[in-house]
Design a protein around this motif. Sequence first.
Motif, PDB file in Angstrom:
ATOM      1  N   MET A 128       0.854  -1.181   0.000  1.00 53.21           N
ATOM      2  CA  MET A 128       0.000   0.000   0.000  1.00 53.21           C
ATOM      3  C   MET A 128       0.896   1.239   0.000  1.00 53.21           C
ATOM      4  O   MET A 128       1.657   1.470   0.941  1.00 53.21           O
ATOM      5  N   LEU A 130       2.012   5.027   0.354  1.00 52.19           N
ATOM      6  CA  LEU A 130       1.628   6.140   1.212  1.00 52.19           C
ATOM      7  C   LEU A 130       1.903   7.463   0.497  1.00 52.19           C
ATOM      8  O   LEU A 130       2.627   7.506  -0.505  1.00 52.19           O
ATOM      9  N   PRO A 131       1.304   8.578   0.965  1.00 51.47           N
ATOM     10  CA  PRO A 131       1.544   9.878   0.321  1.00 51.47           C
ATOM     11  C   PRO A 131       3.041  10.189   0.284  1.00 51.47           C
ATOM     12  O   PRO A 131       3.769   9.787   1.179  1.00 51.47           O
ATOM     13  N   ASN A 132       3.507  10.828  -0.780  1.00 51.08           N
ATOM     14  CA  ASN A 132       2.753  11.505  -1.813  1.00 51.08           C
ATOM     15  C   ASN A 132       2.646  10.684  -3.111  1.00 51.08           C
ATOM     16  O   ASN A 132       1.860  11.007  -3.994  1.00 51.08           O
ATOM     17  N   ASN A 134       1.260   8.007  -3.682  1.00 54.86           N
ATOM     18  CA  ASN A 134      -0.010   7.321  -3.896  1.00 54.86           C
ATOM     19  C   ASN A 134      -0.932   8.110  -4.813  1.00 54.86           C
ATOM     20  O   ASN A 134      -1.954   7.607  -5.276  1.00 54.86           O
ATOM     21  N   ASP A 139      -1.910   1.008  -5.481  1.00 54.57           N
ATOM     22  CA  ASP A 139      -1.334  -0.016  -4.631  1.00 54.57           C
ATOM     23  C   ASP A 139      -1.080  -1.262  -5.473  1.00 54.57           C
ATOM     24  O   ASP A 139      -1.496  -1.348  -6.638  1.00 54.57           O
ATOM     25  N   TYR A 278       6.912  -1.478   7.367  1.00 49.69           N
ATOM     26  CA  TYR A 278       6.876  -0.102   6.874  1.00 49.69           C
ATOM     27  C   TYR A 278       8.188   0.163   6.141  1.00 49.69           C
ATOM     28  O   TYR A 278       9.275   0.046   6.713  1.00 49.69           O
ATOM     29  N   ASN A 280      10.596   2.761   3.785  1.00 46.19           N
ATOM     30  CA  ASN A 280      10.873   4.140   3.397  1.00 46.19           C
ATOM     31  C   ASN A 280      12.078   4.112   2.464  1.00 46.19           C
ATOM     32  O   ASN A 280      13.220   3.958   2.900  1.00 46.19           O
ATOM     33  N   MET A 289       7.301   5.812   0.291  1.00 48.99           N
ATOM     34  CA  MET A 289       6.875   5.137   1.525  1.00 48.99           C
ATOM     35  C   MET A 289       5.726   4.178   1.234  1.00 48.99           C
ATOM     36  O   MET A 289       4.824   4.492   0.448  1.00 48.99           O
ATOM     37  N   SER A 290       5.783   3.010   1.871  1.00 51.26           N
ATOM     38  CA  SER A 290       4.727   2.026   1.659  1.00 51.26           C
ATOM     39  C   SER A 290       4.598   1.126   2.879  1.00 51.26           C
ATOM     40  O   SER A 290       5.534   0.967   3.668  1.00 51.26           O
ATOM     41  N   MET A 291       3.410   0.537   3.006  1.00 52.73           N
ATOM     42  CA  MET A 291       3.139  -0.494   3.997  1.00 52.73           C
ATOM     43  C   MET A 291       3.008  -1.814   3.240  1.00 52.73           C
ATOM     44  O   MET A 291       2.294  -1.899   2.240  1.00 52.73           O
TER      45      MET A 291
END
Length: 301
Positions: A128, A130-132, A134, A139, A278, A280, A289-291
Amino acid sequence: MNLTTALLAAVCVLSFGLAHAHAEEKKEKPLRIKWESVEGIIQFNVQMKDAGGGIVLDRTVNTNYIDFVLPPGKYQIRIGAINKFEKTSFWTDWDEIEIRKSEKSKIFSNAYAANVGLTIRGGLAYSMILPNLNKKYNDSLLKFQYMAYVGSVGFNFGNSKYINANNVIKYMGIELDGSFCTFDDRYNPTFKSSLSQMTVGINLFFRTQLSIPLQFYLRLGGGAAYTYQKFTKYNIASLTPIPYQVGSIKSLDPYAKIGVSMEINFLYPLSLNIGVDYFNIFYQDETFMSMRYFVMLGVRI
């Protein structure tokens, strides 16, 4: 009759008998060594000595086998043949045997197959963004072509026969991991892009040592991320968008990660690891950045 040959076969008999001599049983079952009968021999004298040379068994039997109970360990054995005149006709040479206890197999177990402390895993992950970024990319989606392929090789200090870990070290370990993932961009009539990403890194992890077949991990790590972006720019002045610029960007960047996971140990020595990391990635002039939610199947060695 060659009793020495018969003794070699006795090791197989021991192994079969020991499969039923489980550690958790209160009463140990006797072990049996058997050999072929010899014409003219009416009795046999069986002697066994331990690793220190002390005689631990000295018994005369009227049969061509003997039942006995001894603790696990290495022993030497010889058999004397007694004739009808109650004289010992001959003795075999001393032969080495080993008594081992086998444990009952368990569906759920924390044990490692060879007590090396290694865990090898492989599986899939959902990423998933994350900003920015995204705003630019979707995803990884629940489709195999966009799922992340993940794998790792971990070494747990507290479960290795090579490390005597009696303090906090027994809860620690190191891990090499890697992944590959492809991202598709969000709809944009003037710009089309796809992003492929491969990571390789090393983690330091902390693992519980619960008595139940359920363990928890906390991992911190970092490494290198290789990103390959392909893009096409379109001119939409006409009714049909016309590509006017096609290009690609390759980038090798460092990344940092932190994650937690839960490990379920089953079907000795397999395990199922479920968790989230997480990521980075310091990608060019911005951070990626993502999960990452993953499921991995592993084997413990």
